[in-house]
Design a protein around this motif. Sequence first.
Motif, PDB file in Angstrom:
ATOM      1  N   THR A  88      65.875  78.816 156.668  1.00 33.74           N
ATOM      2  CA  THR A  88      66.848  79.605 156.196  1.00 33.74           C
ATOM      3  C   THR A  88      67.968  78.763 155.519  1.00 33.74           C
ATOM      4  OG1 THR A  88      66.656  81.178 158.152  1.00 33.74           O
ATOM      5  CG2 THR A  88      68.684  81.010 156.840  1.00 33.74           C
ATOM      6  N   LEU A  89      68.362  77.472 156.088  1.00 31.43           N
ATOM      7  CA  LEU A  89      69.198  76.750 155.576  1.00 31.43           C
ATOM      8  C   LEU A  89      68.848  76.125 154.278  1.00 31.43           C
ATOM      9  CD1 LEU A  89      72.227  75.385 156.268  1.00 31.43           C
ATOM     10  CD2 LEU A  89      70.883  73.381 157.099  1.00 31.43           C
ATOM     11  N   ALA A  90      67.495  75.711 153.976  1.00 34.68           N
ATOM     12  CA  ALA A  90      66.845  75.521 152.736  1.00 34.68           C
ATOM     13  C   ALA A  90      66.830  76.526 151.808  1.00 34.68           C
ATOM     14  CB  ALA A  90      65.617  74.445 153.061  1.00 34.68           C
ATOM     15  N   THR A  91      66.867  77.792 152.198  1.00 34.72           N
ATOM     16  CA  THR A  91      66.484  78.989 151.546  1.00 34.72           C
ATOM     17  C   THR A  91      65.053  79.143 151.042  1.00 34.72           C
ATOM     18  OG1 THR A  91      67.120  77.988 149.227  1.00 34.72           O
ATOM     19  CG2 THR A  91      69.004  79.007 150.530  1.00 34.72           C
ATOM     20  N   THR A 114      76.098  78.435 154.024  1.00 35.64           N
ATOM     21  CA  THR A 114      76.282  76.992 154.319  1.00 35.64           C
ATOM     22  C   THR A 114      75.301  76.217 153.476  1.00 35.64           C
ATOM     23  OG1 THR A 114      77.147  77.432 156.795  1.00 35.64           O
ATOM     24  CG2 THR A 114      76.335  75.343 156.263  1.00 35.64           C
ATOM     25  N   GLY A 115      74.044  76.607 153.687  1.00 38.00           N
ATOM     26  CA  GLY A 115      72.924  75.808 152.876  1.00 38.00           C
ATOM     27  C   GLY A 115      73.159  75.929 151.258  1.00 38.00           C
ATOM     28  N   LEU A 116      73.831  76.895 150.702  1.00 42.71           N
ATOM     29  CA  LEU A 116      73.945  77.033 149.217  1.00 42.71           C
ATOM     30  C   LEU A 116      75.186  75.838 149.065  1.00 42.71           C
ATOM     31  CD1 LEU A 116      73.580  80.662 148.166  1.00 42.71           C
ATOM     32  CD2 LEU A 116      71.941  78.936 147.654  1.00 42.71           C
ATOM     33  N   SER A 117      76.126  76.111 150.043  1.00 43.81           N
ATOM     34  CA  SER A 117      77.215  75.073 149.723  1.00 43.81           C
ATOM     35  C   SER A 117      76.950  73.632 149.930  1.00 43.81           C
ATOM     36  CB  SER A 117      78.361  75.339 150.829  1.00 43.81           C
ATOM     37  OG  SER A 117      78.676  76.758 150.517  1.00 43.81           O
ATOM     38  N   THR A 118      75.969  73.355 150.886  1.00 41.03           N
ATOM     39  CA  THR A 118      75.736  71.933 151.406  1.00 41.03           C
ATOM     40  C   THR A 118      74.869  71.546 150.076  1.00 41.03           C
ATOM     41  OG1 THR A 118      75.470  72.556 153.317  1.00 41.03           O
ATOM     42  CG2 THR A 118      74.321  70.472 152.773  1.00 41.03           C
ATOM     43  N   VAL A 121      77.300  70.538 146.914  1.00 44.77           N
ATOM     44  CA  VAL A 121      77.952  69.404 147.318  1.00 44.77           C
ATOM     45  C   VAL A 121      77.048  68.172 147.131  1.00 44.77           C
ATOM     46  CG1 VAL A 121      79.131  68.106 149.135  1.00 44.77           C
ATOM     47  CG2 VAL A 121      79.654  70.486 148.781  1.00 44.77           C
ATOM     48  N   PHE A 122      75.943  68.044 147.905  1.00 45.00           N
ATOM     49  CA  PHE A 122      75.038  66.680 147.829  1.00 45.00           C
ATOM     50  C   PHE A 122      74.175  66.713 146.410  1.00 45.00           C
ATOM     51  CE2 PHE A 122      75.407  66.914 152.371  1.00 45.00           C
ATOM     52  CZ  PHE A 122      75.259  65.663 152.635  1.00 45.00           C
ATOM     53  N   THR A 123      74.143  67.612 145.792  1.00 50.47           N
ATOM     54  CA  THR A 123      73.647  67.656 144.427  1.00 50.47           C
ATOM     55  C   THR A 123      74.537  66.922 143.516  1.00 50.47           C
ATOM     56  OG1 THR A 123      72.165  69.470 144.530  1.00 50.47           O
ATOM     57  CG2 THR A 123      72.708  68.856 142.225  1.00 50.47           C
ATOM     58  N   GLY A 124      75.869  67.564 143.501  1.00 48.02           N
ATOM     59  CA  GLY A 124      77.046  66.702 143.083  1.00 48.02           C
ATOM     60  C   GLY A 124      77.245  65.266 143.075  1.00 48.02           C
ATOM     61  N   LEU A 125      77.002  64.951 144.349  1.00 47.24           N
ATOM     62  CA  LEU A 125      77.279  63.509 144.866  1.00 47.24           C
ATOM     63  C   LEU A 125      76.194  62.736 144.469  1.00 47.24           C
ATOM     64  CD1 LEU A 125      78.453  64.055 148.590  1.00 47.24           C
ATOM     65  CD2 LEU A 125      79.746  63.363 146.813  1.00 47.24           C
TER      66      LEU A 125
END
Length: 295
Positions: A88-91, A114-118, A121-125
């Motif tokens: 679910t978190l990984a969609t 939460t998964g989409l937001s994460t 964020v990590f893609t941007g980082l």
Amino acid sequence: MIFQPTDKAKRILVADREFLARGLKPTLFGDAFHNSMRASWPAFFAGFAVYFLAMNLIFATLFQLGGDCIANARPGSFTDKFFFSVETLATVGYGDMHPADVYAHLIVTVEIFTGLSTLAVFTGLIFARFARPRARVIFADALALGPHDGRAMLMARLANARHSAVTEAEAELWFIHAEDTQEGRRYVRFHPLKLTQERNPIFALSWTLFHPIDAESPLQGLSSEDLAAMEARFLLVFNGHDEASGQRLIVRRAYMAADLRFGHVFSDIVTPAQQEGDPPEVDYRKIHLTEAAAP
């Protein structure tokens, strides 16, 4: 927000010198972006893995508290709920297990958000870390103080480890030392050292910087013992425009007083062509080598 200092000491690195800092408010999460950019790649992905595991353990626990709220999951199986949380978190959503009641749907909704937001964020980082320009500049391990062109010179050497040129290159050399005032207080002083050439239109191979030791130099008349007593340090700052990335590069290197070699000059790293038509050879293995100056 009220500032609440802490007595816990924190190790910080300033100009390659380590200090113990007290009275600062912890900023682990408040400065998460800066910490993520400073961390090494293994530490960055290790932190991501810990976060990913922690989030799935939290959501798996929430599913466990809802009883048998996940269809096709084994009754009471925390493992099934954990892997359902991972999907679910990984969609991903394989379809073998799915929410069976309103409670599970609510938890899944929160987890997907939460998964989409994460992911965002990590893609941007990761993009920011890859896009950040990194200068591959090799600094000599030591500074040399010896004769050059009939004058005493403080010499620093650096080389470009990439095949692309750095244009509009600039260098600054600073002399940093501790000094006691008339009141007996100890302060740190910063003195810019004048260079014979502080700009380089095309930095492609190596570059030796020269600071003349004359009446205007703060190093005039100082010995190695004097520099050690003054807790002397030298800071070399380089910046330039990288042609490959089109971005500005900034890098620095600090030297202690013990890194200054009196009566030495840098060894030549360029060997002329042995035969006509052959290119000269640049040996980067000699970038750190110095030799005693001729008497």
